[in-house]
Design a protein around this motif. Structure first.
Motif, PDB file in Angstrom:
ATOM      1  N   ILE A 136     -13.932 -32.398 -39.231  1.00  0.00           N
ATOM      2  CA  ILE A 136     -12.742 -31.987 -38.670  1.00  0.00           C
ATOM      3  C   ILE A 136     -12.037 -31.164 -39.921  1.00  0.00           C
ATOM      4  O   ILE A 136     -12.075 -31.537 -41.147  1.00  0.00           O
ATOM      5  N   VAL A 137     -11.733 -30.066 -39.589  1.00  0.00           N
ATOM      6  CA  VAL A 137     -11.349 -28.845 -40.504  1.00  0.00           C
ATOM      7  C   VAL A 137      -9.802 -28.795 -40.603  1.00  0.00           C
ATOM      8  O   VAL A 137      -9.045 -28.119 -41.299  1.00  0.00           O
ATOM      9  N   HIS A 138      -9.149 -29.120 -39.588  1.00  0.00           N
ATOM     10  CA  HIS A 138      -7.709 -28.971 -39.362  1.00  0.00           C
ATOM     11  C   HIS A 138      -7.179 -29.888 -38.158  1.00  0.00           C
ATOM     12  O   HIS A 138      -7.838 -30.393 -37.226  1.00  0.00           O
ATOM     13  N   GLY A 139      -5.877 -30.178 -38.263  1.00  0.00           N
ATOM     14  CA  GLY A 139      -5.169 -30.942 -37.298  1.00  0.00           C
ATOM     15  C   GLY A 139      -3.588 -30.951 -37.497  1.00  0.00           C
ATOM     16  O   GLY A 139      -3.409 -30.777 -38.602  1.00  0.00           O
ATOM     17  N   GLY A 140      -2.992 -31.263 -36.258  1.00  0.00           N
ATOM     18  CA  GLY A 140      -1.573 -31.138 -36.384  1.00  0.00           C
ATOM     19  C   GLY A 140      -1.136 -31.322 -35.019  1.00  0.00           C
ATOM     20  O   GLY A 140      -1.602 -31.585 -34.020  1.00  0.00           O
ATOM     21  N   ARG A 141       0.379 -30.807 -34.968  1.00  0.00           N
ATOM     22  CA  ARG A 141       0.888 -30.651 -33.726  1.00  0.00           C
ATOM     23  C   ARG A 141       0.630 -29.319 -32.883  1.00  0.00           C
ATOM     24  O   ARG A 141       0.140 -28.502 -33.473  1.00  0.00           O
ATOM     25  N   MET A 142       0.159 -29.515 -31.610  1.00  0.00           N
ATOM     26  CA  MET A 142      -0.036 -28.334 -30.894  1.00  0.00           C
ATOM     27  C   MET A 142       0.853 -26.968 -31.067  1.00  0.00           C
ATOM     28  O   MET A 142       0.065 -25.792 -31.229  1.00  0.00           O
ATOM     29  N   ASP A 143       2.102 -27.029 -31.291  1.00  0.00           N
ATOM     30  CA  ASP A 143       2.773 -25.907 -31.489  1.00  0.00           C
ATOM     31  C   ASP A 143       2.536 -25.432 -32.690  1.00  0.00           C
ATOM     32  O   ASP A 143       2.888 -24.167 -32.983  1.00  0.00           O
ATOM     33  N   GLU A 144       2.297 -26.189 -33.794  1.00  0.00           N
ATOM     34  CA  GLU A 144       2.039 -25.671 -35.087  1.00  0.00           C
ATOM     35  C   GLU A 144       0.697 -24.614 -34.920  1.00  0.00           C
ATOM     36  O   GLU A 144       0.635 -23.552 -35.661  1.00  0.00           O
TER      37      GLU A 144
END
Ligand code: ATP
Ligand code: MG
Lengths: 309, 249
Positions: free
Chosen positions: B227-235
């Protein structure tokens, strides 16, 4: 004409016997991808359990049921103990099932000896009807009837029950069946037990057909059954019925019309003598090669229709 | 290289984590495919797993389901361990699965596909099938036809309907738009929007970014088994650099 009819009844009854053995072989292959070389030994055990019970009690139906039950138990134990640890390892499966077949055969020899076992005639089924030159032994009609009952019963199971639905889906994609919350291994066990039970029933029905039990009958029938299964289309249930009919009839017609053997050599037992049986095996193999060249998937293999069995 | 990824943030509402993967390692035929995956799927949300071809998205779902064994790590559903359990166990605990390439049973009829999926107590029964037919009218039409005779889009709908036959805690859905015509993709987007609005919990693998942005709450980006990134969809949709780097758009 009456000779032809006599031969045809023999051929169909032989087909019924082949079907009882190949139905399980085919279902097991279709569902688990295992070609079970121990299947002939289940047949053999069925014959000897039948013999033992019939000899002691004289009760023919009881002896048949005993063989069926013993075969199912033997199949369940085989699946649980020997097959389960080696799923998806085809080479191990060949070695283990071949080895198991040999051991089970040796066990029969150790218990009952190598010499054939003979027994009293079957009450109510020893008559032969004769119309001119057309002979119909009642036992052969009985064998055909049993074959039809087995065919219909298993077909109903596959077609109209939840277990049948799971088996049909499992033949296609066992991993997906499992992902739907169904323990496929339990179904494997059940199908293995059913297949072994039917093979044992086949052996039990076969013994009176040839008037004796011999320790090599499992091997002989296994070869024909494997050809039936490949011919019918691996994993196809109705295919194995069609394949059994083709091989059963061919093994009776061909030796007769090729070598002009007397009908009496096929009657009353209808099981080819040594010359006939090598001719029969040969014709089965020739048919097999021919079908595989024309239709590599077998007569009814890979049907993608609803309810394709 | 080790990047710390913020896992499901304890946000304003007390969002509950339904499915949780921690440090999952999976090998296929000796290759180290998943190299320490951790992610959380929040109740009532659609969590999207993005990444290039071969990144390990399907492997992540199949490992979660139990179709592939995880060599290490932990997979929990409502706090209960799934790792080391067979796929039927995960399914019975409430994990619904829509695999890549659909895997409907082509030798069964449409209705048989649905009935097969219905299991005892958790099953939605006849009402479940009726509901599926309402959601996907095509399936009602084709109910007694072979599933193999249906179009790719219809098969996808069947695969989704099949996964909804029981009361799930979470649904794993692998690239539902793959290979489908734009009009079918639009239909599916509507379906997933309504599932989201009904509060279904979904872990969705998707390469179609527009589709993902429309239905997803949160996202993770998977690259080479991590996993290289994660967050809220709009970000994500507001960060062209991120998109270019990991997804190639
Ligand atoms: N059966 C297999 N044998 C060997 N390698 C495999 C197998 N299945 C997957 N892999 C490898 O594992 C890696 C991850 O595959 P996976 O299917 O999880 O990727 P994905 O992210 O779902 O890709 P896609 O977008 O193409 O579906 C790939 O490099 C693939 O080549
Ligand atoms: Mg994939």
């Amino acid at each position: 004409m009456s000779t032809f009819l006599t031969l045809t009844v023999s051929g169909i009854s032989l087909a019924a016997l082949f079907f009882m053995v190949s139905a399980g072989l085919s279902l097991i292959f279709g569902l688990m991808g295992i070609l079970n070389f121990a299947h002939g030994a289940f047949f053999l055990w069925g014959a000897y359990i039948w013999f033992e019970v019939f000899n002691r009690t004289g009760n023919f139906p009881l002896a048949l049921l005993a063989a069926l039950a013993a075969g199912a138990v033997l199949g369940a134990v085989t699946e649980r103990v020997f097959i389960r640890p080696i799923y998806r390892r085809p080479l191990s499966q060949i070695l283990v099932t071949l080895g198991l077949g040999l051991v089970l055969t040796q066990l029969v020899i150790a218990i009952w000896g190598v010499q054939p076992q003979y027994f009293a005639s079957i009450p109510g089924l020893s008559k032969t009807w004769r119309v001119g030159d057309f002979y119909v032994p009642s036992y052969k009609l009985f064998v055909i009837a049993i074959g039809i009952v087995v065919l219909a019963a298993v077909w109903t199971l596959l077609r109209y029950t939840r277990i049948g639905l799971i088996v049909r889906a499992g033949v296609e994609n066992p991993a997906m069946v499992e992902s739907l919350g169904i323990n496929v291994r339990t179904v494997f066990l059940g199908v293995f037990a059913l297949g072994a039970g039917l093979a044992a029933l086949g052996g039990a029905v076969f013994a009176p057909y040839v008037n004796s039990t011999t320790t090599d009958m499992g091997q002989t029938v296994l070869l024909s059954a494997i050809i039936v299964v490949v011919l019918g289309g691996l994993g196809s249930y109705l295919g194995s019925a069609v394949g059994a009919l083709v091989i059963g009839l061919a093994q009776i017609y061909v030796p007769y019309y090729t070598f002009q053997l007397e009908t009496s050599s096929l009657w009353p037992h209808g099981w080819p003598t040594n010359i006939d049986s090598s001719a029969a095996s040969l014709i089965s193999l020739v048919l097999l090669v021919a079908i595989l060249l024309i239709r590599p998937q077998g007569l009814m293999g890979l049907k993608l229709e609803p309810g394709g069995l | 290289m080790s990047i710390q990824i913020p896992l499901a943030t304890a946000s304003v509402e007390t969002a509950k984590t339904v499915l949780s993967l921690r440090n999952i390692h999976t090998y296929i035929a000796g290759s180290h495919i998943l190299q320490g995956i951790s992610l959380d799927v929040t109740e009532g949300q659609t969590t999207v797993l993005l990444g290039r071809n071969g990144a390990g998205k399907s492997t992540t779902l199949r490992t979660t389901m139990g179709n592939l064994p995880a060599a290490q790590g932990s997979i929990t559903l409502d706090g209960h361990e799934l790792r080391g359990k067979p796929a039927y166990f995960a399914a019975r605990q409430g994990v619904g699965f829509v695999p890549e390439d659909r895997e409907v049973f082509v030798s069964l009829t449409v209705e048989e596909n649905l009935k097969l999926a219905q299991r005892g107590g958790a099953s939605r029964g006849a009402a479940g099938i009726e509901q599926a037919y309402t959601l996907f009218p095509d399936l009602r039409q084709a109910r007694s036809r072979s599933a193999g005779a249906m179009s790719g889009g219809q098969q996808q709908m069947l695969a989704i309907a099949r996964a909804m036959m029981n009361r799930n805690r979470v649904m794993l859905v692998d690239e539902p738009t793959k290979g489908l015509a734009p009009v079918v993709v639009k239909q599916l987007a509507t379906i997933f929007e309504s599932l989201r609005d009904e509060g279904e919990t979904i872990l969705l693998v998707e390469q179609n970014l527009e589709f993902a942005a429309r239905v997803g709450h949160r996202f993770y980006v998977l690259d080479e088994g991590r996993i290289v990134h994660g967050g809220r969809m709009d970000e994500l949709t507001r960060d062209p650099e991120l998109l270019r780097r990991y997804i190639g758009v």
